[in-house]
Design a protein around this motif. Structure first.
Motif, short mmCIF file in Angstrom:
data_model
loop_
_atom_site.label_atom_id
_atom_site.label_comp_id
_atom_site.label_asym_id
_atom_site.label_seq_id
_atom_site.Cartn_x
_atom_site.Cartn_y
_atom_site.Cartn_z
N GLU A 144 0.82 -1.20 0.00
CA GLU A 144 0.00 0.00 0.00
C GLU A 144 0.86 1.26 0.00
O GLU A 144 2.04 1.23 0.35
CB GLU A 144 -0.93 0.01 1.22
CG GLU A 144 -0.19 0.01 2.55
CD GLU A 144 -1.12 0.08 3.75
OE1 GLU A 144 -2.27 0.51 3.58
OE2 GLU A 144 -0.68 -0.30 4.85
N ARG A 145 0.23 2.36 -0.39
CA ARG A 145 0.89 3.66 -0.41
C ARG A 145 0.75 4.35 0.95
O ARG A 145 -0.08 3.95 1.78
CB ARG A 145 0.29 4.56 -1.50
CG ARG A 145 0.68 4.15 -2.91
CD ARG A 145 0.14 5.13 -3.93
NE ARG A 145 0.66 4.85 -5.25
CZ ARG A 145 1.80 5.33 -5.72
NH1 ARG A 145 2.53 6.15 -4.98
NH2 ARG A 145 2.23 5.02 -6.94
N MET A 146 1.55 5.37 1.16
CA MET A 146 1.49 6.20 2.34
C MET A 146 1.11 7.63 1.93
O MET A 146 1.45 8.06 0.83
CB MET A 146 2.85 6.23 3.07
CG MET A 146 3.43 4.86 3.37
SD MET A 146 2.51 3.98 4.65
CE MET A 146 2.90 2.28 4.21
N ALA A 281 -10.46 -8.16 4.39
CA ALA A 281 -10.12 -6.86 3.80
C ALA A 281 -11.37 -6.10 3.40
O ALA A 281 -11.48 -4.88 3.63
CB ALA A 281 -9.21 -7.07 2.59
N LYS A 282 -12.34 -6.79 2.83
CA LYS A 282 -13.59 -6.13 2.45
C LYS A 282 -14.37 -5.67 3.68
O LYS A 282 -14.94 -4.59 3.70
CB LYS A 282 -14.45 -7.10 1.62
CG LYS A 282 -13.90 -7.36 0.23
CD LYS A 282 -14.80 -8.32 -0.53
CE LYS A 282 -14.27 -8.57 -1.93
NZ LYS A 282 -15.11 -9.55 -2.68
N THR A 283 -14.38 -6.51 4.70
CA THR A 283 -15.10 -6.17 5.93
C THR A 283 -14.59 -4.87 6.54
O THR A 283 -15.37 -4.05 7.02
CB THR A 283 -14.97 -7.31 6.96
OG1 THR A 283 -15.62 -8.48 6.43
CG2 THR A 283 -15.62 -6.94 8.29
N TRP A 284 -13.28 -4.67 6.48
CA TRP A 284 -12.69 -3.49 7.10
C TRP A 284 -12.42 -2.37 6.10
O TRP A 284 -11.65 -1.46 6.37
CB TRP A 284 -11.42 -3.88 7.86
CG TRP A 284 -11.76 -4.75 9.03
CD1 TRP A 284 -11.60 -6.10 9.14
CD2 TRP A 284 -12.42 -4.33 10.23
NE1 TRP A 284 -12.10 -6.55 10.33
CE2 TRP A 284 -12.62 -5.49 11.03
CE3 TRP A 284 -12.87 -3.10 10.71
CZ2 TRP A 284 -13.23 -5.44 12.27
CZ3 TRP A 284 -13.48 -3.05 11.95
CH2 TRP A 284 -13.66 -4.21 12.72
N ASP A 287 -10.49 -2.98 0.62
CA ASP A 287 -10.45 -3.28 -0.81
C ASP A 287 -10.43 -1.98 -1.61
O ASP A 287 -11.17 -1.05 -1.35
CB ASP A 287 -11.64 -4.16 -1.22
CG ASP A 287 -12.98 -3.60 -0.77
OD1 ASP A 287 -13.05 -3.07 0.35
OD2 ASP A 287 -13.95 -3.67 -1.54
N GLY A 288 -9.55 -1.95 -2.60
CA GLY A 288 -9.39 -0.74 -3.39
C GLY A 288 -8.28 0.16 -2.88
O GLY A 288 -7.85 1.09 -3.58
#
Length: 300
Positions: A144-146, A281-284, A287-288
């Motif tokens: 992931e990006r920061m 991941a979707k729950t929290w 995603d995306g």
């Protein structure tokens, strides 16, 4: 992994019915070294053999920082761990036929806890920096990006870390972002611009609060954390920019126990292949915002 194991792992999420919380993560702070056993709605079938040491202990000790939503934090009751990291850690042990014990350590002391054997593994959004790769083994799980969270409309036009020259920013202490902000401040000072006023805090819940109280002009963190707080405040804030190239995040283990590394890797892959990691991941709401990784689909 067989079909029965995959179905069992997926049923964890179907039974849980967990929804993304609509309130700010609890301000309650866990005490350092506090251990929790998170009850899963359904126990996954054993599909990975634990190491001899883990089998004898009957558990794996997974350490995380419980002030870092949506990765790990305490629910409003102040005693129940929640989050993506918590969900994954809590299932890793059962996949090996043992328990998972989730233990809280602040980010600033979590590596010391790992080094001294208080933790078997750490899962707390830890990036694979060159220094860490030299010292630890990793099981990659996201990339992931920061970036920066700023008030809606971005009134100060802050898009990069260098744009923070002369401004106040809140960041997690001892994090990669803290290091990057210090480097950015040194750079702008060398260019004759005012330094960045960096305020470091032990938990991201506390760090975000500084922005919400208008004590700083921006909050710097990873994309999944920024997105979480943005959603929880009904888009009162926006992501000013994600200027830092994607970093690979992993479960961290000591190099002196390759068998443990292999067991945790296999357990994580089993959860991934069963659909558990993707559903978490979707729950929290991740995603995306992140790229999920696994053994045969490693982060770049």
């Amino acid at each position: 992994m067989n079909t029965r194991s995959s179905a069992m792992i997926m049923s964890l999420w179907l039974a849980a019915g967990v929804a993304l919380t609509t309130s700010i993560a609890s301000a309650q702070e866990a005490k350092e070294g506090t251990a929790y056993q998170v009850k899963l709605p359904t126990t996954p079938a054993k599909s990975v053999e634990p190491t001899e040491k883990l089998a004898k202990a009957g558990k794996i000790v997974m350490c995380t920082e419980l002030g870092n939503p949506p990765g790990g934090f305490l629910a409003e009751d102040g005693v129940t761990p929640k989050g993506f990291n918590v969900d994954v850690m809590s299932a890793i042990g059962p996949v090996m036929g043992i328990k998972s014990e989730v233990v809280h350590y602040p980010f600033a002391s979590i590596f010391a806890a790992l080094d001294t054997g208080k933790c078997d593994a750490v899962m707390s959004n830890n990036s694979k920096s060159p220094a860490r790769i030299a010292k630890y083994n990793f099981v990659e799980y996201i990339r992931e990006r920061m970036g920066l969270l700023v008030p809606k409309g971005n009134p100060l036009n802050i898009k990069t870390y260098e744009d923070l020259a002369g401004h106040r920013v809140a960041v997690l202490v001892s994090s990669t972002n803290e290091r990057l902000l210090k480097e950015a401040s040194a750079k702008v000072e060398a260019e004759g611009k005012p330094a960045i006023e960096i305020q470091s805090y032990p938990q991201n819940t506390t760090t975000f609060r500084q922005l919400d109280l208008k004590r700083v002009d921006a909050f710097v963190s990873d994309a999944m954390t920024l997105s979480y707080f943005m959603k929880l405040t009904d888009d009162k804030y926006e992501i000013g920019g994600l200027p830092i190239d994607p970093l690979t995040i992993g479960i961290v283990l000591r190099k002196d126990d390759p068998a443990l590394h292999e067991a945790v890797r296999k357990a994580y892959v089993a959860l991934f292949e069963g659909g558990y990691v993707e559903q978490a991941a979707k729950t929290w709401g991740m995603d995306g915002h992140v790229e999920l990784c696994r053994d045969d689909k490693q982060c770049p």
